[in-house]
Scaffold this motif. Structure first.
Motif, PDB file in Angstrom:
ATOM      1  N   GLU C 127       0.835  -1.208   0.000  1.00 27.10           N
ATOM      2  CA  GLU C 127       0.000   0.000   0.000  1.00 27.10           C
ATOM      3  C   GLU C 127       0.870   1.259   0.000  1.00 27.10           C
ATOM      4  O   GLU C 127       1.973   1.260   0.525  1.00 27.10           O
ATOM      5  N   TYR C 128       0.327   2.316  -0.563  1.00 28.23           N
ATOM      6  CA  TYR C 128       0.943   3.630  -0.386  1.00 28.23           C
ATOM      7  C   TYR C 128       0.580   4.116   1.012  1.00 28.23           C
ATOM      8  O   TYR C 128      -0.567   4.001   1.422  1.00 28.23           O
ATOM      9  N   LEU C 129       1.554   4.626   1.767  1.00 31.44           N
ATOM     10  CA  LEU C 129       1.248   5.199   3.076  1.00 31.44           C
ATOM     11  C   LEU C 129       1.284   6.712   2.948  1.00 31.44           C
ATOM     12  O   LEU C 129       2.165   7.266   2.313  1.00 31.44           O
ATOM     13  N   ALA C 130       0.310   7.359   3.586  1.00 35.38           N
ATOM     14  CA  ALA C 130       0.289   8.825   3.525  1.00 35.38           C
ATOM     15  C   ALA C 130       1.263   9.371   4.556  1.00 35.38           C
ATOM     16  O   ALA C 130       1.168   9.075   5.750  1.00 35.38           O
ATOM     17  N   PHE C 131       2.222  10.135   4.117  1.00 36.50           N
ATOM     18  CA  PHE C 131       3.227  10.743   4.994  1.00 36.50           C
ATOM     19  C   PHE C 131       2.675  12.122   5.335  1.00 36.50           C
ATOM     20  O   PHE C 131       2.991  13.111   4.689  1.00 36.50           O
ATOM     21  N   SER C 132       1.809  12.155   6.347  1.00 42.17           N
ATOM     22  CA  SER C 132       1.148  13.443   6.606  1.00 42.17           C
ATOM     23  C   SER C 132       2.015  14.308   7.511  1.00 42.17           C
ATOM     24  O   SER C 132       2.584  13.831   8.485  1.00 42.17           O
ATOM     25  N   THR C 133       2.135  15.546   7.126  1.00 47.30           N
ATOM     26  CA  THR C 133       2.949  16.485   7.890  1.00 47.30           C
ATOM     27  C   THR C 133       2.173  17.780   8.027  1.00 47.30           C
ATOM     28  O   THR C 133       1.119  17.964   7.426  1.00 47.30           O
ATOM     29  N   ASP C 134       2.720  18.635   8.819  1.00 48.16           N
ATOM     30  CA  ASP C 134       2.052  19.903   9.052  1.00 48.16           C
ATOM     31  C   ASP C 134       3.002  21.019   8.639  1.00 48.16           C
ATOM     32  O   ASP C 134       3.437  21.824   9.440  1.00 48.16           O
ATOM     33  N   LEU C 135       3.377  21.004   7.383  1.00 45.30           N
ATOM     34  CA  LEU C 135       4.375  21.971   6.943  1.00 45.30           C
ATOM     35  C   LEU C 135       3.732  23.226   6.358  1.00 45.30           C
ATOM     36  O   LEU C 135       4.396  24.235   6.164  1.00 45.30           O
ATOM     37  N   GLY C 136       2.448  23.174   6.071  1.00 45.88           N
ATOM     38  CA  GLY C 136       1.779  24.360   5.551  1.00 45.88           C
ATOM     39  C   GLY C 136       2.135  24.628   4.104  1.00 45.88           C
ATOM     40  O   GLY C 136       2.983  23.947   3.517  1.00 45.88           O
ATOM     41  N   TYR C 137       1.437  25.593   3.559  1.00 41.64           N
ATOM     42  CA  TYR C 137       1.651  25.883   2.148  1.00 41.64           C
ATOM     43  C   TYR C 137       2.057  27.336   1.943  1.00 41.64           C
ATOM     44  O   TYR C 137       1.882  27.892   0.889  1.00 41.64           O
ATOM     45  N   GLU C 138       2.591  27.959   2.998  1.00 38.70           N
ATOM     46  CA  GLU C 138       3.006  29.352   2.837  1.00 38.70           C
ATOM     47  C   GLU C 138       4.267  29.386   1.983  1.00 38.70           C
ATOM     48  O   GLU C 138       5.008  28.406   1.908  1.00 38.70           O
ATOM     49  N   GLY C 139       4.476  30.560   1.426  1.00 40.96           N
ATOM     50  CA  GLY C 139       5.676  30.669   0.615  1.00 40.96           C
ATOM     51  C   GLY C 139       5.812  32.067   0.066  1.00 40.96           C
ATOM     52  O   GLY C 139       5.145  32.997   0.523  1.00 40.96           O
ATOM     53  N   LEU C 140       6.700  32.202  -0.882  1.00 39.21           N
ATOM     54  CA  LEU C 140       6.958  33.500  -1.482  1.00 39.21           C
ATOM     55  C   LEU C 140       6.510  33.486  -2.928  1.00 39.21           C
ATOM     56  O   LEU C 140       6.585  32.457  -3.594  1.00 39.21           O
ATOM     57  N   GLU C 141       6.088  34.650  -3.390  1.00 43.63           N
ATOM     58  CA  GLU C 141       5.630  34.747  -4.762  1.00 43.63           C
ATOM     59  C   GLU C 141       6.671  35.508  -5.584  1.00 43.63           C
ATOM     60  O   GLU C 141       7.125  36.572  -5.185  1.00 43.63           O
ATOM     61  N   PHE C 142       7.058  34.922  -6.673  1.00 44.03           N
ATOM     62  CA  PHE C 142       7.965  35.621  -7.587  1.00 44.03           C
ATOM     63  C   PHE C 142       7.216  35.788  -8.894  1.00 44.03           C
ATOM     64  O   PHE C 142       7.146  34.846  -9.680  1.00 44.03           O
ATOM     65  N   PHE C 227       8.252   0.642  -3.428  1.00 47.83           N
ATOM     66  CA  PHE C 227       8.990   0.606  -4.684  1.00 47.83           C
ATOM     67  C   PHE C 227       9.622   1.957  -5.017  1.00 47.83           C
ATOM     68  O   PHE C 227      10.207   2.133  -6.067  1.00 47.83           O
ATOM     69  N   MET C 228       9.507   2.925  -4.089  1.00 41.46           N
ATOM     70  CA  MET C 228       9.960   4.276  -4.395  1.00 41.46           C
ATOM     71  C   MET C 228      11.476   4.368  -4.595  1.00 41.46           C
ATOM     72  O   MET C 228      11.962   5.312  -5.200  1.00 41.46           O
ATOM     73  N   GLY C 229      12.220   3.379  -4.088  1.00 43.84           N
ATOM     74  CA  GLY C 229      13.670   3.455  -4.214  1.00 43.84           C
ATOM     75  C   GLY C 229      14.205   2.960  -5.545  1.00 43.84           C
ATOM     76  O   GLY C 229      15.342   3.244  -5.898  1.00 43.84           O
ATOM     77  N   PHE C 230      13.379   2.233  -6.277  1.00 43.10           N
ATOM     78  CA  PHE C 230      13.873   1.575  -7.486  1.00 43.10           C
ATOM     79  C   PHE C 230      14.283   2.583  -8.550  1.00 43.10           C
ATOM     80  O   PHE C 230      15.429   2.621  -8.996  1.00 43.10           O
ATOM     81  N   VAL C 231      13.320   3.431  -8.917  1.00 46.40           N
ATOM     82  CA  VAL C 231      13.620   4.369 -10.002  1.00 46.40           C
ATOM     83  C   VAL C 231      14.654   5.397  -9.555  1.00 46.40           C
ATOM     84  O   VAL C 231      15.570   5.743 -10.295  1.00 46.40           O
TER      85      VAL C 231
END
Lengths: 328, 258, 304
Positions: C127-142, C227-231
């Protein structure tokens, strides 16, 4: 020369079932066992059910693939991690030519051989000049490329693959039953044994062994190591390609997922398990490969894990494989 | 005309000049030697001649053809064979199989011939076997042909190397320290063998050697190098009396003893 | 969006992708440099790093949350654990094979790789596991291009790790020993260098860098898979070859270059994202034909 080895071309299909038992050391006893097993292989369709036939057909199919890879890995000492790609080339050649262009199945075989040779030269040509490690990783990449191409092109049927590939017929006789395919694959496996044996015991076979043991010394003896390795790689490719044609005909449907990296690893495992470079060993390896998951059905997806552990243990403790070495 | 002509050969390794402006030639039918103190670059010269190193400058003309920077197998095919300083046998194979490797470049059967066992393939295999047995017989170890190479004594392993080199049907045979590790009797046999190879098989010989006695006894032409440069050339007597040769060897006596 | 915006966006994507490639390529190149082994299991150690990071984070998050602090802590812990696993693998599987034929050690490495990936497959049922984090989506606009803080921090962290490695290899005794072993193992042994310990150290550093990339990739993409390490293993090898295998700055350069090539390459008409991998392997094969020593690699001289 190993006596059992020399008996292999005729009854190659059964040579692998012997073990290193003392009783087998006499040639007479070996002949008895070989004759019995050859007879069993010949008359199996008369005495068994479809399930057994299906499994045994698969065994002969893997015998052919493993013997093909054995030429690359066992004879020439090169690691090919994308062998399934050649098998894919053959299967798709047959699939596309028969279903899109209505070409007769038998005519697709030379086409598949041609494409396998081209693919082998394109991949092997540049990489075989370099240290042999590069071949391993480039073939790994090549295997992925072929799978991705098959997934994304229209002519290969995309992710769902090709369906409805016509079953072949020979002189008006349609090869359609599982018992027919059993004999077709048995014949292919015998042919693969015969060709492997003849190649191993020839000028070319010796050259592979020289290059495998000491590339520089071989080169100093006037052997073009790149050409010799390419020869092995291309012959291996042809085995894979032809096996692929018959696979497509038997399954009547192929999809890109059949040719994943795991497939290449499985074939390699068959070669390593029985003993690289030894025909009877490779045959045993192919048997183990197919029969093990049939016997231990509960394993499911852990089957490759078990195989991988077996492969590691073999490399660490018995790198020559199950089949015993020749005595000198 | 010389069989082998080396002109202004130069070889650099990562800025280090291993061979500098080296010129010498080998006359057909002669026994020639290349000598010099340890680390003088003798084996490097061999490796340039046989294509294992790519020289940085200069030319190598063999049998009238340019062979500079050609790949080793091509050079062997053109008729130059070599032995190695540290034995490089195919250890797990039999003695006969080892020698058969030399015949590879003189034969041609491919995969189809091997699979079908055609008439010409069978003839060729028989021819390979006969000639290799002849070579083994010539060096005196035909009895051992079916043994695994690594099980032979050191002296006999050396002979397998010679037989293997002879099987390539060379015009010129390069021997890299053929006497290393041999005892007195074996050295005498070696001298005989080298002479027989030249006289009976008409193969020209070029050898690298440390054993001065052996070199002086058999060589018709000696080239002395030090620090990759030629310091003297001539027959045994001329070379022995050359002050630069004496200096090169005496000045380094301690190394030789060590 | 203007062409300039697209290019800027792809530059940002390429840098992130390239940082991951570079971190994984470093381990490849270090191990290859020191014992001339293509460690096929390297990509799988990246994957194990992601899973261990996930595990540690799920244990720690009630205590310290799953924001930056939590991710950093779990990253350090998982790097140490995976580094030790790398050393263990080296000791059990590779050490006994060092004098065996090259083919044997390659097959051994393949077996280790399959054990790691299929072991995780068995544990997770694929199964794919959800790696949930609380990093937010703030950022800078260019202009029209938006770059999140997460993206910046990831690139910064990768740069920091790589600089630390560079200083370690070039300014410490251990680094000097590593470089010496790569040149001549036997001479080092005679000089009293504890060769096996340095090889173990190299494995530790190489695999823990791969693990760091695994956690960052997990946190960034939000899901992990056996399988994420293969490619990425294949890509990192390509990166190492681009830079010149065995060269540490080469691996960094190659990684960034491959990341950028991929993100710009997929913008070329007819090369969509589905052809991304074919594009990279195509580069690998062309490179091996025309310049197998890579950008910073040295030509090896064959010695008899």
């Amino acid at each position: 020369m190993d006596r059992l080895d020399s008996a292999a071309p005729g009854n190659g299909d059964v040579a692998g079932t012997g073990g290193p038992l003392r009783w087998l050391e006499s040639q007479k006893n070996r002949l008895i066992v070989l004759t019995f097993l050859a007879g069993l292989a010949m008359f199996l369709p008369l005495i068994s059910n479809n399930y057994v036939l299906e499994v045994m057909t698969n065994v002969w199919f893997y015998v052919m693939l493993c013997l093909g890879l054995n030429i690359v890995v066992g004879y020439a000492g090169l690691l090919d991690l994308g062998y399934a790609a050649f098998f894919a080339v053959g299967a798709y050649t047959t699939g596309i030519l028969t279903s899109h262009f209505g070409v007769n199945f038998w005519l697709t075989i030379p086409a598949a051989v041609l494409f396998s040779i081209c693919a082998g030269v394109i991949i092997g040509g540049p990489t075989l000049r370099l240290r042999s490690d590069y071949l391993a990783i480039v073939t790994l990449g090549f295997g992925e490329i072929v799978r991705i191409i098959a997934r994304n092109l229209e002519i290969t049927g995309g992710a769902s693959g090709l369906i409805g590939i016509e079953k072949p017929s020979l002189f008006g006789f349609e090869i359609s039953q599982i018992s027919h395919f059993y004999y077709v694959f048995l014949l292919l496996a015998c042919l693969a044994c015969f060709v492997s044996y003849r190649l191993q015991h020839s000028r070319l076979g010796r050259a592979w062994q020289y290059v495998r043991e000491d590339e520089d010394a071989a080169e100093a003896m006037g052997i073009d190591r790149v050409a010799i390795k390419l020869y092995a790689y291309v012959i291996g490719a042809i085995f894979g390609g032809v096996a692929g044609c018959f696979f497509a005909a038997k399954m009547t449907a192929i999809s890109p997922e059949t040719f994943m990296f795991q497939q290449s690893v499985l074939i390699l495992l068959g070669v390593v398990l029985g003993g690289m470079g030894k025909i009877p060993g490779v045959i045993i390896g192919a048997f183990a490969l197919v029969l093990f998951p049939e016997v231990f059905r509960d394993l499911g997806s852990s089957r490759i894990l078990v195989f991988a552990i077996v492969m590691l243990v073999i490399m660490l403790y018995r790198p020559e494989g199950i089949w015993p070495e020749k005595k000198t | 005309m010389a069989l082998l002509e080396v002109k202004n050969l130069g070889l650099n390794f990562a800025g280090l000049q291993v061979i500098k402006e080296l010129s010498f030639s080998v006359q057909p039918g002669s026994i020639a030697s290349l000598i010099g103190p340890n680390g003088a670059g003798k084996t490097s010269v061999f490796n340039c001649l046989t294509g294992f190193y790519k020289p940085s400058s200069g030319q190598i003309v063999f049998d009238g053809k340019q062979i500079t920077r050609k790949r080793p197998y091509k050079i062997t095919r053109s008729g130059m064979a070599r032995t190695f300083q540290n034995l490089r046998l195919f250890k797990k194979m039999t003695v006969l199989e080892n020698v058969m490797s030399g015949m590879h470049c003189r034969t041609r059967t491919g995969a189809i011939g091997a699979i079908l066992r055609t008439g010409s393939q069978k003839r060729e295999e028989a021819e390979i076997k006969d000639f290799c047995e002849f070579c083994l017989d010539f060096v005196g170890i035909l009895d051992e042909k079916d043994r695994t190479a690594s099980n032979l004594s050191y002296g006999h392993q050396r002979r397998v190397e010679w037989a293997r080199a002879l099987a390539t049907r060379p015009k010129l045979l390069l021997l890299d320290e053929p006497a290393a590790g041999l005892n007195f009797d074996e050295k005498q046999q070696l001298i005989e063998l080298i002479k027989r190879i030249r006289d009976e098989l008409s193969i020209t010989i070029l050898l690298i050697e440390h054993d001065m006695g052996l070199v002086m006894k058999i060589s018709e032409m000696i080239t002395v190098i030090d620090y990759g440069q030629k310091i003297a050339q001539g027959n045994a007597e001329e070379v022995q009396n050359d002050p630069r040769v004496i200096e090169a060897y005496l000045g380094r006596e301690e190394d030789e003893v060590a | 969006m203007t062409l300039q915006d697209i290019l800027l966006q792809q530059l940002a994507n390429g840098l992130i992708l390239g940082s991951f490639y570079a971190l994984v390529a470093l381990g490849y190149t270090m191990v290859y440099g020191i014992i001339k082994l293509l460690n096929f299991a390297h990509g799988d150690l990246y994957m194990i790093g992601a899973f261990l990071g996930f595990l540690v984070l799920s244990v720690l998050s009630p205590l310290i949350g799953d924001s930056w602090v939590g991710i950093m802590c779990s990253m350090v812990l998982s790097m140490i654990a995976v580094g030790l696993l790398g050393v263990l693998i080296q000791r059990i599987a590779y050490q006994p094979m060092l004098s065996a034929p090259r083919l044997s050690i390659l097959i051994t490495a393949l077996a280790v790789s399959m054990i790691l990936s299929n072991g995780v497959l068995a544990f997770t049922d694929g199964e794919y596991l959800a790696f949930s984090t609380d990093l937010g989506y703030e950022g800078l606009e260019f202009g029209n291009v938006f770059i999140t803080y997460t993206q910046m921090v990831l690139v910064g962290a990768a740069a920091l790790l790589m600089s630390a490695l560079y200083l370690f290899v070039h300014r410490t005794m251990y680094g000097k020993a590593m470089r010496a072993i790569a040149i001549d193992k036997d001479a080092c042994r005679l000089m009293g260098i504890h060769v096996n310990r340095i090889i173990a150290l190299t494995f530790f550093i190489g695999t823990s860098l791969a693990a760091s990339a695994g956690i960052m990739a997990g946190a960034y993409y939000g899901s992990i898979h056996f399988f994420m390490g293969f490619v990425i293993g294949l890509k990192a090898f390509t990166a190492a070859v681009i830079g010149g295998i065995g060269s540490i700055p080469g691996a960094m350069l190659g990684g960034l270059l491959l990341g950028l090539l991929e993100s710009f390459g997929t913008q070329i008409p007819f090369i969509g994202t589905e052809w991304k991998d074919v594009f990279s392997f195509g580069i690998l094969i062309l490179l091996l034909v025309f310049k197998p020593t890579g950008i910073l690699g040295r030509t090896e001289i064959e010695r008899m």
